[in-house]
Design an enzyme around this catalytic site. Structure first.
Site, PDB file in Angstrom:
ATOM      1  N   GLU A 164      -4.647  -8.830  -0.735  1.00 54.06           N
ATOM      2  CA  GLU A 164      -5.445  -8.621   0.488  1.00 54.06           C
ATOM      3  C   GLU A 164      -6.912  -8.530   0.082  1.00 54.06           C
ATOM      4  OE1 GLU A 164      -4.225  -5.613   3.334  1.00 54.06           O
ATOM      5  OE2 GLU A 164      -2.109  -6.037   2.948  1.00 54.06           O
ATOM      6  N   GLU A 194       0.836  -1.203   0.000  1.00 50.03           N
ATOM      7  CA  GLU A 194       0.000   0.000   0.000  1.00 50.03           C
ATOM      8  C   GLU A 194       0.877   1.262   0.000  1.00 50.03           C
ATOM      9  OE1 GLU A 194      -3.269  -0.348   2.845  1.00 50.03           O
ATOM     10  OE2 GLU A 194      -4.077  -2.028   1.703  1.00 50.03           O
TER      11      GLU A 194
HETATM   12  O1  AHR Z   1      -5.009  -6.375   6.662  1.00 51.35           O
HETATM   13  C1  AHR Z   1      -4.989  -5.247   7.483  1.00 51.35           C
HETATM   14  C2  AHR Z   1      -4.380  -4.032   6.786  1.00 51.35           C
HETATM   15  O2  AHR Z   1      -5.193  -3.644   5.720  1.00 51.35           O
HETATM   16  C3  AHR Z   1      -3.030  -4.242   6.160  1.00 51.35           C
HETATM   17  O3  AHR Z   1      -1.995  -4.104   7.063  1.00 51.35           O
HETATM   18  C4  AHR Z   1      -2.988  -3.163   5.122  1.00 51.35           C
HETATM   19  O4  AHR Z   1      -2.186  -3.506   4.022  1.00 51.35           O
HETATM   20  C5  AHR Z   1      -4.427  -2.956   4.749  1.00 51.35           C
HETATM   21  O5  AHR Z   1      -4.791  -1.631   4.749  1.00 51.35           O
END
Ligand code: AHR
Length: 516
Positions: free
Chosen positions: A320, A197
């Site tokens: 994710e 991110e």
């Molecule tokens: O999964 C939780 C968080 O969500 C992670 O650390 C981040 O990459 C995302 O914003």
């Protein structure tokens, strides 16, 4: 027709389409093709961050714990993950990755420095779970490690040395340090993320700045064995940030990149996420609307990638994804601990069908997160462990791993709430190396069952074995006193009639059929 439906219709390829007419019987035409892509097993990957009780107090209880463990990692977690055939595990973050300095986590545990976990609860960690612990865990799980490196607050040298430490077989400063720390052979880690991110917690960078930085880091990455086998993943967009993907694809030369990431969470509203267990029908519908957006995001990011990479050499990986709700009452808000209900089973079943149907470009995905965080597959409390509905879906879908996609053509009936509509059912199918045909079916409609008629003429199957996951209420979940409220059961409601397999899908259910 609302905008959601209009935009979906314009993006359709074989998979599903929405008819304007509500119906509860759907004809499905399988279109097997020798050219159809393989569904990479890595679509069924997982993610373990130093966050809340995922690593510390989840996977890792320490060697001195009374809970049975292998070098400090719970044996029951290892067994459960092996049972679901976990293909890869991403670590150490997430946002944590861009604060992590790997040298803090190797060598004598008693001499390791502490770190304050700035993103997740401000807790102090002792670095007792580090590179050796993670990679040895992956060996025990027989899964491939996926390491997210620190671009946000690290250095090119630190990153390159980490790769040398874990991958170099010869004589080198980092390989020698690894041997000194007790590991002779390299682990040969293939999957590497260059930051996480980067547009947010990974450094608040612009896409232009990140892509330049990416080029610099990627230049100094080598697998140290001259096989050039590294799989480099660029930190990707969130949801519909198409400009991010566009800039990365434009600025990063193909020889420096194997994959672009995408993150997308099924969250109703960041200011009002809803309780994980006490949610209304409307909140359920909103969550499913959010989860269904995954199809649109993948379709549109893929269209951008197709312009720069028409031969599909660069993969899209959704490293994710999952449902995100309010934390359980009384727990640390920074720990993201949430329960897991049939709503999560619906998210998992529908999302995995979307990934399967996009197997041509989507080659990996990582559910967030494995233990005790967000849409976890495992929850622990002291020595107790429970498997969530999401765990069961992932395990049921394991039949698709590395199987060849069978595109399906059908018109989905509508699931309508408060004047808005979604496709009520989602499907994907594949042919395994064992010659079995696998079909996963999800009915997200909590108000009625839907009957599916799958044409058999091109499938050449006559024996059916199926499993269903459903329950009495959408809010049903497993807890530490009642760990088996939601568990898969054999499913018998398949009839063959007029050359079609007729399957009646109960409200909010996931069914996986294996046929030969
Ligand atoms: O999964 C939780 C968080 O969500 C992670 O650390 C981040 O990459 C995302 O914003």
């Amino acid at each position: 027709m609302d905008n959601l439906i209009k935009s979906t219709l314009s993006l359709l390829f074989i998979g599903f389409s929405l008819s304007g007419i509500a119906q509860n019987k759907t004809s499905v035409t399988p279109q097997p093709s020798a050219d159809a892509p393989q569904i990479s097993k890595h679509i069924y990957g997982h993610f373990a961050e130093h966050l809340g009780r995922c690593i510390y107090g989840g996977f890792y209880v320490g060697e001195d714990s009374e809970i049975p463990n292998l070098d400090g990692v719970r044996k029951d977690i290892i067994a459960a993950l092996k049972e679901m055939k976990i293909p890869n595990l991403r670590w150490p973050g997430g946002c944590f990755a861009d604060t992590y300095h790997w040298k803090d986590g190797v060598g004598d545990k008693s001499a390791r420095p502490t770190i304050v976990n700035q993103w997740w609860g401000g807790v102090t960690e002792d670095n007792s779970f580090g590179t050796h612990d993670f990679l040895n865990l992956c060996e025990a799980l027989e899964t491939e490690p996926y390491i997210s490196g620190n671009i946000g607050s690290g250095t090119v040298r630190e990153f390159a040395e980490w790769i040398q430490y874990v991958n170099h077989n010869g004589v080198s400063p980092m390989a020698d340090l690894r041997r000194k720390n007790g590991r002779e052979k390299p682990w040969n880690v293939r999957f590497w993320g260059l930051g996480n991110e980067a547009w947010g917690c990974g450094g608040n960078m612009t896409a232009e700045f990140y892509s330049n930085l990416y080029r610099q880091y990627a230049t100094y990455m080598t697998d140290w064995s001259n096989t050039s086998d590294l799989y480099r993943v660029a930190s990707g967009a969130s949801d519909g940030n198409y400009n991010w993907t566009e800039v990365l694809m434009k600025n990063i030369p193909g020889k420096l990149i194997e994959a672009v990431a995408l993150h997308s969470y099924s969250v109703i509203d960041w200011g009002n996420k809803s309780s994980a267990t006490e949610f209304s029908d409307t909140e359920y519908f909103q969550t499913m609307q959010r989860a269904f957006k995954m199809d649109e995001y993948i379709t549109k990011h893929t269209a951008i990638m197709d312009r720069y990479d028409p031969n599909k050499k660069i993969d899209l990986i959704v490293d994710e994804w999952g449902g995100w709700y309010d934390v359980e009452p009384g727990t640390n808000p920074g720990f993201l601990y949430q329960q897991n209900t049939m709503r999560d089973a619906m998210i998992a079943g529908m999302t995995l069908n979307i990934f399967n149907n996009h197997a041509e470009r989507v080659k990996m995905a990582n559910l967030a997160q494995t233990v005790n965080v967000l849409q976890a597959v495992i929850l622990t409390e002291g020595e107790k462990l429970i498997l969530t509905p999401t765990y069961h879906v992932l395990k049921m879908y394991a039949v698709h791993k590395d199987a060849q996609l069978i595109p399906l053509k059908y018109e989905a009936p509508l699931f309508t709430k408060n004047g808005e509509s979604l496709p009520a059912i989602s499907l994907s199918a594949s042919k395994g190396k064992n010659n079995k045909t696998n079909i996963s079916l999800v009915n997200i409609d909590d108000t009625q069952s839907h009957t599916i008629a799958i044409e058999l003429s091109k499938l050449n199957v006559k024996n059916f074995k199926a499993t269903i996951l459903t329950s009495k209420s959408l809010q049903d979940h497993n807890d530490f006193d009642n760990p088996e409220v939601v568990t898969p059961k054999p499913f018998k409601k398949i009839k063959v009639k007029n050359g079609a397999a007729i399957i009646e899908l109960p409200p909010f259910s996931v069914v996986v059929v294996e046929a030969d």
